[in-house]
Design a protein around this motif. Structure first.
Motif, PDB file in Angstrom:
ATOM      1  N   MET A   1       0.885  -1.297  -0.037  1.00  0.00           N
ATOM      2  CA  MET A   1      -0.103  -0.008  -0.104  1.00  0.00           C
ATOM      3  C   MET A   1       0.851   1.392  -0.103  1.00  0.00           C
ATOM      4  SD  MET A   1      -3.502   1.131   2.021  1.00  0.00           S
ATOM      5  CE  MET A   1      -3.095   0.202   3.654  1.00  0.00           C
ATOM      6  N   ALA A   2       2.140   1.009   0.743  1.00  0.00           N
ATOM      7  CA  ALA A   2       2.760   2.415   0.692  1.00  0.00           C
ATOM      8  C   ALA A   2       3.238   2.820  -0.744  1.00  0.00           C
ATOM      9  CB  ALA A   2       4.263   2.116   1.517  1.00  0.00           C
ATOM     10  N   GLU A   3       3.513   1.875  -1.729  1.00  0.00           N
ATOM     11  CA  GLU A   3       3.931   2.083  -3.143  1.00  0.00           C
ATOM     12  C   GLU A   3       2.809   2.892  -3.661  1.00  0.00           C
ATOM     13  OE1 GLU A   3       3.803  -0.268  -7.216  1.00  0.00           O
ATOM     14  OE2 GLU A   3       4.929  -1.198  -5.780  1.00  0.00           O
ATOM     15  N   LYS A   4       1.425   2.527  -3.380  1.00  0.00           N
ATOM     16  CA  LYS A   4       0.166   3.546  -4.139  1.00  0.00           C
ATOM     17  C   LYS A   4       0.304   4.748  -3.441  1.00  0.00           C
ATOM     18  CE  LYS A   4      -2.723  -0.488  -5.056  1.00  0.00           C
ATOM     19  NZ  LYS A   4      -4.003  -1.209  -4.913  1.00  0.00           N
ATOM     20  N   GLN A   5       0.479   4.977  -2.190  1.00  0.00           N
ATOM     21  CA  GLN A   5       0.578   6.327  -1.442  1.00  0.00           C
ATOM     22  C   GLN A   5       1.586   6.889  -2.107  1.00  0.00           C
ATOM     23  OE1 GLN A   5       1.576   6.180   2.564  1.00  0.00           O
ATOM     24  NE2 GLN A   5       0.769   8.145   2.726  1.00  0.00           N
ATOM     25  N   GLY A   6       2.737   6.428  -2.412  1.00  0.00           N
ATOM     26  CA  GLY A   6       3.946   7.018  -2.950  1.00  0.00           C
ATOM     27  C   GLY A   6       3.611   7.340  -4.532  1.00  0.00           C
ATOM     28  N   SER A   7       2.812   6.871  -5.113  1.00  0.00           N
ATOM     29  CA  SER A   7       2.428   7.171  -6.580  1.00  0.00           C
ATOM     30  C   SER A   7       1.470   8.263  -6.519  1.00  0.00           C
ATOM     31  CB  SER A   7       1.509   5.708  -7.105  1.00  0.00           C
ATOM     32  OG  SER A   7       1.149   6.098  -8.157  1.00  0.00           O
ATOM     33  N   ILE A   8       0.625   8.266  -5.446  1.00  0.00           N
ATOM     34  CA  ILE A   8      -0.257   9.548  -5.289  1.00  0.00           C
ATOM     35  C   ILE A   8       0.539  10.739  -5.029  1.00  0.00           C
ATOM     36  CG2 ILE A   8      -1.852  10.658  -3.659  1.00  0.00           C
ATOM     37  CD1 ILE A   8      -3.407   7.851  -3.510  1.00  0.00           C
ATOM     38  N   GLN A   9       1.700  10.778  -4.034  1.00  0.00           N
ATOM     39  CA  GLN A   9       2.495  11.850  -3.812  1.00  0.00           C
ATOM     40  C   GLN A   9       3.378  12.330  -5.102  1.00  0.00           C
ATOM     41  OE1 GLN A   9       4.563  10.666  -0.568  1.00  0.00           O
ATOM     42  NE2 GLN A   9       2.927  11.173   0.988  1.00  0.00           N
ATOM     43  N   SER A  10       3.745  11.170  -5.761  1.00  0.00           N
ATOM     44  CA  SER A  10       4.608  11.280  -6.883  1.00  0.00           C
ATOM     45  C   SER A  10       3.573  12.124  -8.095  1.00  0.00           C
ATOM     46  CB  SER A  10       5.407  10.446  -7.659  1.00  0.00           C
ATOM     47  OG  SER A  10       4.613   9.344  -7.960  1.00  0.00           O
ATOM     48  N   GLN A  11       2.490  11.753  -8.545  1.00  0.00           N
ATOM     49  CA  GLN A  11       1.642  12.243  -9.371  1.00  0.00           C
ATOM     50  C   GLN A  11       1.290  13.590  -8.821  1.00  0.00           C
ATOM     51  OE1 GLN A  11      -1.302   9.262  -9.590  1.00  0.00           O
ATOM     52  NE2 GLN A  11      -0.313   8.127 -11.002  1.00  0.00           N
ATOM     53  N   LEU A  12       0.890  13.870  -7.605  1.00  0.00           N
ATOM     54  CA  LEU A  12       0.658  15.360  -7.157  1.00  0.00           C
ATOM     55  C   LEU A  12       1.982  16.144  -7.453  1.00  0.00           C
ATOM     56  CD1 LEU A  12      -1.363  14.628  -3.853  1.00  0.00           C
ATOM     57  CD2 LEU A  12      -2.122  15.862  -5.909  1.00  0.00           C
ATOM     58  N   LYS A  13       3.048  15.670  -7.189  1.00  0.00           N
ATOM     59  CA  LYS A  13       4.384  16.401  -7.611  1.00  0.00           C
ATOM     60  C   LYS A  13       4.327  16.602  -9.071  1.00  0.00           C
ATOM     61  CE  LYS A  13       9.073  16.490  -6.626  1.00  0.00           C
ATOM     62  NZ  LYS A  13       9.316  17.908  -6.655  1.00  0.00           N
ATOM     63  N   GLU A  14       4.136  15.797  -9.923  1.00  0.00           N
ATOM     64  CA  GLU A  14       4.063  15.938 -11.327  1.00  0.00           C
ATOM     65  C   GLU A  14       3.329  17.131 -11.843  1.00  0.00           C
ATOM     66  OE1 GLU A  14       4.314  12.608 -13.963  1.00  0.00           O
ATOM     67  OE2 GLU A  14       4.552  11.299 -12.141  1.00  0.00           O
ATOM     68  N   LEU A  15       1.905  16.852 -11.102  1.00  0.00           N
ATOM     69  CA  LEU A  15       1.095  18.011 -11.585  1.00  0.00           C
ATOM     70  C   LEU A  15       1.572  19.505 -11.094  1.00  0.00           C
ATOM     71  CD1 LEU A  15      -1.886  18.116 -12.834  1.00  0.00           C
ATOM     72  CD2 LEU A  15      -2.713  17.652 -10.712  1.00  0.00           C
ATOM     73  N   GLU A  16       2.060  19.534  -9.834  1.00  0.00           N
ATOM     74  CA  GLU A  16       2.413  20.591  -9.456  1.00  0.00           C
ATOM     75  C   GLU A  16       3.508  21.312 -10.524  1.00  0.00           C
ATOM     76  OE1 GLU A  16       4.616  22.571  -5.656  1.00  0.00           O
ATOM     77  OE2 GLU A  16       3.748  20.836  -5.379  1.00  0.00           O
ATOM     78  N   GLU A  17       4.344  20.379 -10.731  1.00  0.00           N
ATOM     79  CA  GLU A  17       5.470  20.857 -11.851  1.00  0.00           C
ATOM     80  C   GLU A  17       5.117  21.471 -13.237  1.00  0.00           C
ATOM     81  OE1 GLU A  17       8.003  17.349 -12.137  1.00  0.00           O
ATOM     82  OE2 GLU A  17       8.880  17.736 -10.044  1.00  0.00           O
TER      83      GLU A  17
END
Length: 68
Positions: free
Chosen positions: A1-17
């Motif tokens: 589940m931590a992998e999916k959470q990381g995925s959410i965080q990384s996708q939010l970071k990409e969106l912010e970029e």
């Protein structure tokens, strides 16, 4: 589940970029802008789906806890 959470965080970071790219670019190539918008739209769609999945997981846990 931590992998999916990381995925959410990384996708939010990409969106912010992507948002920051638009903010800092005064005169950008329209094709590059379109590419960025498409990337952002795809990220938003993925994030909406994942957030819904997480909400469902919380509801299931809440129901499970309520039964005990």
């Amino acid at each position: 589940m931590a992998e999916k959470q990381g995925s959410i965080q990384s996708q939010l970071k990409e969106l912010e970029e992507i948002a920051q790219w638009f903010e800092k670019e005064e005169d950008f190539d329209i094709e590059e802008g379109l590419k960025k918008v498409k990337e952002g739209a795809s990220l938003v769609k993925k994030l909406k789906t994942r957030v819904q999945e997480v909400e469902n997981e919380f509801r299931e846990l809440e129901a499970e806890i309520g039964k005990e």
